[in-house]
Design a protein around this motif. Structure first.
Motif, PDB file in Angstrom:
ATOM      1  N   ALA A 173       0.832  -1.205   0.000  1.00  0.00           N
ATOM      2  CA  ALA A 173       0.000   0.000   0.000  1.00  0.00           C
ATOM      3  C   ALA A 173       0.866   1.254   0.000  1.00  0.00           C
ATOM      4  CB  ALA A 173      -0.918   0.000   1.223  1.00  0.00           C
ATOM      5  N   GLY A 174       0.505   2.206  -0.870  1.00  0.00           N
ATOM      6  CA  GLY A 174       1.220   3.466  -0.936  1.00  0.00           C
ATOM      7  C   GLY A 174       2.516   3.415  -1.712  1.00  0.00           C
ATOM      8  N   ALA A 175       2.805   2.267  -2.323  1.00  0.00           N
ATOM      9  CA  ALA A 175       4.072   2.112  -3.040  1.00  0.00           C
ATOM     10  C   ALA A 175       3.897   2.422  -4.523  1.00  0.00           C
ATOM     11  CB  ALA A 175       4.602   0.690  -2.870  1.00  0.00           C
ATOM     12  N   VAL A 176       5.037   2.575  -5.212  1.00  0.00           N
ATOM     13  CA  VAL A 176       5.062   2.673  -6.661  1.00  0.00           C
ATOM     14  C   VAL A 176       5.460   1.287  -7.165  1.00  0.00           C
ATOM     15  CG1 VAL A 176       6.085   3.774  -8.667  1.00  0.00           C
ATOM     16  CG2 VAL A 176       5.657   5.105  -6.594  1.00  0.00           C
ATOM     17  N   LEU A 177       4.542   0.595  -7.822  1.00  0.00           N
ATOM     18  CA  LEU A 177       4.750  -0.791  -8.202  1.00  0.00           C
ATOM     19  C   LEU A 177       5.452  -0.878  -9.550  1.00  0.00           C
ATOM     20  CD1 LEU A 177       1.249  -2.127  -7.155  1.00  0.00           C
ATOM     21  CD2 LEU A 177       3.339  -2.115  -5.820  1.00  0.00           C
ATOM     22  N   MET A 183      -3.182   9.687  -4.920  1.00  0.00           N
ATOM     23  CA  MET A 183      -2.989   8.513  -4.061  1.00  0.00           C
ATOM     24  C   MET A 183      -3.097   8.915  -2.588  1.00  0.00           C
ATOM     25  SD  MET A 183       0.194   5.815  -3.772  1.00  0.00           S
ATOM     26  CE  MET A 183       1.386   7.049  -3.219  1.00  0.00           C
ATOM     27  N   TYR A 184      -2.468  10.026  -2.208  1.00  0.00           N
ATOM     28  CA  TYR A 184      -2.545  10.476  -0.820  1.00  0.00           C
ATOM     29  C   TYR A 184      -3.987  10.815  -0.444  1.00  0.00           C
ATOM     30  CZ  TYR A 184       2.575  10.991  -0.996  1.00  0.00           C
ATOM     31  OH  TYR A 184       3.923  10.774  -1.116  1.00  0.00           O
ATOM     32  N   TRP A 185      -4.712  11.414  -1.385  1.00  0.00           N
ATOM     33  CA  TRP A 185      -6.107  11.767  -1.111  1.00  0.00           C
ATOM     34  C   TRP A 185      -6.921  10.507  -0.856  1.00  0.00           C
ATOM     35  CZ3 TRP A 185     -10.963  10.719  -2.756  1.00  0.00           C
ATOM     36  CH2 TRP A 185     -11.984  11.564  -2.308  1.00  0.00           C
ATOM     37  N   VAL A 186      -6.731   9.485  -1.666  1.00  0.00           N
ATOM     38  CA  VAL A 186      -7.447   8.217  -1.468  1.00  0.00           C
ATOM     39  C   VAL A 186      -7.099   7.624  -0.106  1.00  0.00           C
ATOM     40  CG1 VAL A 186      -7.749   5.853  -2.299  1.00  0.00           C
ATOM     41  CG2 VAL A 186      -7.638   7.737  -3.942  1.00  0.00           C
ATOM     42  N   GLN A 187      -5.824   7.659   0.257  1.00  0.00           N
ATOM     43  CA  GLN A 187      -5.408   7.134   1.563  1.00  0.00           C
ATOM     44  C   GLN A 187      -6.161   7.813   2.699  1.00  0.00           C
ATOM     45  OE1 GLN A 187      -1.195   7.799   1.672  1.00  0.00           O
ATOM     46  NE2 GLN A 187      -0.680   5.959   0.519  1.00  0.00           N
ATOM     47  N   SER A 188      -6.338   9.120   2.585  1.00  0.00           N
ATOM     48  CA  SER A 188      -6.963   9.890   3.652  1.00  0.00           C
ATOM     49  C   SER A 188      -8.480   9.836   3.596  1.00  0.00           C
ATOM     50  CB  SER A 188      -6.494  11.349   3.583  1.00  0.00           C
ATOM     51  OG  SER A 188      -6.878  12.070   4.735  1.00  0.00           O
ATOM     52  N   ARG A 240       3.114  20.826  -3.632  1.00  0.00           N
ATOM     53  CA  ARG A 240       3.686  21.170  -2.326  1.00  0.00           C
ATOM     54  C   ARG A 240       3.229  20.173  -1.262  1.00  0.00           C
ATOM     55  NH1 ARG A 240       3.011  26.664  -0.101  1.00  0.00           N
ATOM     56  NH2 ARG A 240       4.888  26.069   1.022  1.00  0.00           N
ATOM     57  N   ILE A 241       1.968  19.727  -1.325  1.00  0.00           N
ATOM     58  CA  ILE A 241       1.471  18.717  -0.397  1.00  0.00           C
ATOM     59  C   ILE A 241       2.235  17.409  -0.600  1.00  0.00           C
ATOM     60  CG2 ILE A 241      -0.524  17.263   0.160  1.00  0.00           C
ATOM     61  CD1 ILE A 241      -2.287  19.732  -0.408  1.00  0.00           C
ATOM     62  N   VAL A 242       2.427  17.042  -1.867  1.00  0.00           N
ATOM     63  CA  VAL A 242       3.185  15.826  -2.176  1.00  0.00           C
ATOM     64  C   VAL A 242       4.610  15.927  -1.650  1.00  0.00           C
ATOM     65  CG1 VAL A 242       4.203  14.492  -4.073  1.00  0.00           C
ATOM     66  CG2 VAL A 242       1.790  15.162  -4.165  1.00  0.00           C
ATOM     67  N   GLU A 243       5.206  17.106  -1.785  1.00  0.00           N
ATOM     68  CA  GLU A 243       6.571  17.305  -1.312  1.00  0.00           C
ATOM     69  C   GLU A 243       6.662  17.109   0.203  1.00  0.00           C
ATOM     70  OE1 GLU A 243      10.073  20.753  -1.433  1.00  0.00           O
ATOM     71  OE2 GLU A 243       8.065  21.178  -2.186  1.00  0.00           O
ATOM     72  N   VAL A 244       5.691  17.667   0.923  1.00  0.00           N
ATOM     73  CA  VAL A 244       5.695  17.565   2.387  1.00  0.00           C
ATOM     74  C   VAL A 244       5.484  16.122   2.831  1.00  0.00           C
ATOM     75  CG1 VAL A 244       4.453  18.212   4.488  1.00  0.00           C
ATOM     76  CG2 VAL A 244       4.954  19.938   2.749  1.00  0.00           C
ATOM     77  N   ILE A 245       4.441  15.485   2.297  1.00  0.00           N
ATOM     78  CA  ILE A 245       4.133  14.108   2.699  1.00  0.00           C
ATOM     79  C   ILE A 245       5.231  13.162   2.213  1.00  0.00           C
ATOM     80  CG2 ILE A 245       2.484  12.209   2.506  1.00  0.00           C
ATOM     81  CD1 ILE A 245       1.565  14.566   4.235  1.00  0.00           C
TER      82      ILE A 245
END
Length: 395
Positions: free
Chosen positions: A46-50, A114-119, A156-161
């Motif tokens: 989960a959360g990886a680049v496959l 992807m981060y949005w889906v996770q949250s 910027r959100i992607v950079e932080v996370i």
């Protein structure tokens, strides 16, 4: 701030229909190895680049009737069973059923999606249909609302996370490396200070069966313990009243005793009782042993974590059904292992304990970062934590 966040839906910002089913007559596709993906791959990563590592199979192993192309960069979301787990396709993949593929449009960063889906996993699970085999359709996924910031803010959100994820990955790698060091260092358990293997002794010469029983009576609160496999220790299974069990009496665990689970003992359910579990109880499936004075409890704790001991336990289990095989106390006590002197035991236990402490500290830090990441991501997405697009900032 709301003037640059756009209310939209997943179906408007991502293509859920592209890819299609490859024809069995396409030699370019079926002629060689296929990068094949199943939902379990996402659940495990989960959360990886496959990528294509360890995922190539031949045409014969591919479910051609349900195969679908997935372009690189696609955000994959499981749509059956464990719904809402997500990852990114790092290369062109071919999948079977069990996914919804979100191919981001120009206004969407795929990592942000992807981060949005996770949250927002609840948005997927709450729309799933079916009681026996829950599933969410592409149509329902397309209707899920999303409030989307400009691409610059997404980046910027992607950079932080991403920075937090990088630190978590580094901590996990460090812990794994130290676990390798620990496993290698367990060879010291059997050796003297001169480096020679110590003389072997049966466990029956090192400890003896010593069981204390306590009655189960109404109005008396007890704390139940379970023994983890592979010598990983004890687990607190909660408090209960003596009237709430069918057992008339249970075994009492005492500090520095050895306790094992007779059932499925071939999996290594054996450990030394730590101080915080002193007074806990377990059924008669969990015999206890008191160590002799020349055996250091700390040394024995690490011995319980060695495959060498588990293999000896496995070779002695009895029974015809694998999951019901048992190891009786006398069979455990017949196991022979090299035993250094107590001072040598304590020296080795101290060294292994130091490595173990470092591993625990790293794992704790990784857990803390994961918790902080979840709160940070949630705050960035619901705008309780302010973030502005780069092009709105003053130079």
């Amino acid at each position: 701030m709301s003037d640059w966040w756009v209310e939209t839906t997943l179906g408007q910002i991502a293509d859920l229909t592209s890819g299609g089913t490859p024809s069995t007559k396409e030699p370019d596709f079926w002629g060689g190895d296929i990068v094949w993906l199943t939902p379990s791959e996402i659940t495990k990563n989960a959360g990886a680049v496959l990528s294509d590592s360890d995922r190539k199979i031949t045409q014969a192993g591919c479910e051609a009737s349900s195969a679908r192309f997935v372009p690189a960069g696609t955000v994959l979301v499981t749509s059956r069973a464990t719904i809402g787990v997500t990852a990114i396709a790092g290369v062109e993949l071919t999948t079977n059923q069990g996914f919804v593929s979100l191919i981001p449009g120009d206004a969407v960063n795929n990592y942000f999606l992807m981060y949005w889906v996770q949250s927002n996993k609840h948005e997927f699970t709450s729309r799933a249909g079916g009681s026996t085999f829950p599933e969410i359709s592409r149509k329902k996924v397309a209707s899920i609302p999303i409030v989307l910031p400009p691409v610059s803010a997404q980046e910027r959100i992607v950079e932080v996370i991403g920075a937090v994820d990088h630190e978590i990955t580094a901590l996990e790698a460090e812990a794994v490396a130290l676990e390798g060091v620990y496993r290698a260092a367990t060879s010291l358990l059997w050796r003297t200070s001169q480096g020679d293997e110590a003389e072997s002794r049966p466990l029956g010469d090192m400890m003896h069966l010593d069981i204390a029983r306590t009655p189960m009576e109404a109005g008396t609160t007890h704390h139940l313990a379970g023994v983890l496999n592979s010598g990983k220790g004890l687990v607190d299974k909660g408090a209960f009243d003596g009237a709430d069990t069918e057992y008339k009496a249970m075994n009492v665990l005492r500090k520095n005793q050895v306790v094992m689970r007779k059932l499925t003992a071939w999996e290594g359910p054996i450990t030394v009782v730590p101080a915080e579990f002193d007074g806990f109880v377990a059924s008669n499936e969990f015999p206890t042993f008191t160590l002799d004075d020349d055996i250091a409890p700390g040394w024995m704790k690490h011995v319980c974590r060695t495959p060498r001991l588990w293999a000896e336990m496995q070779s002695r289990v009895v029974g015809t059904v694998q999951r019901r095989k048992r190891l009786n106390p006398d069979q455990l006590l017949s196991v022979a292992l090299p035993v250094p002197s107590r001072p040598e035991q304590e020296q080795t236990a101290e060294a292994l304990g130091a490595i173990e402490g470092q591993i625990d500290a790293i794992r704790t830090e990784a857990t803390r970062l994961r918790q902080a990441r979840a709160g940070l991501l949630s705050g960035l997405l619901d705008r309780t934590i302010d973030i502005k697009p780069a092009d709105s900032l003053e130079v």
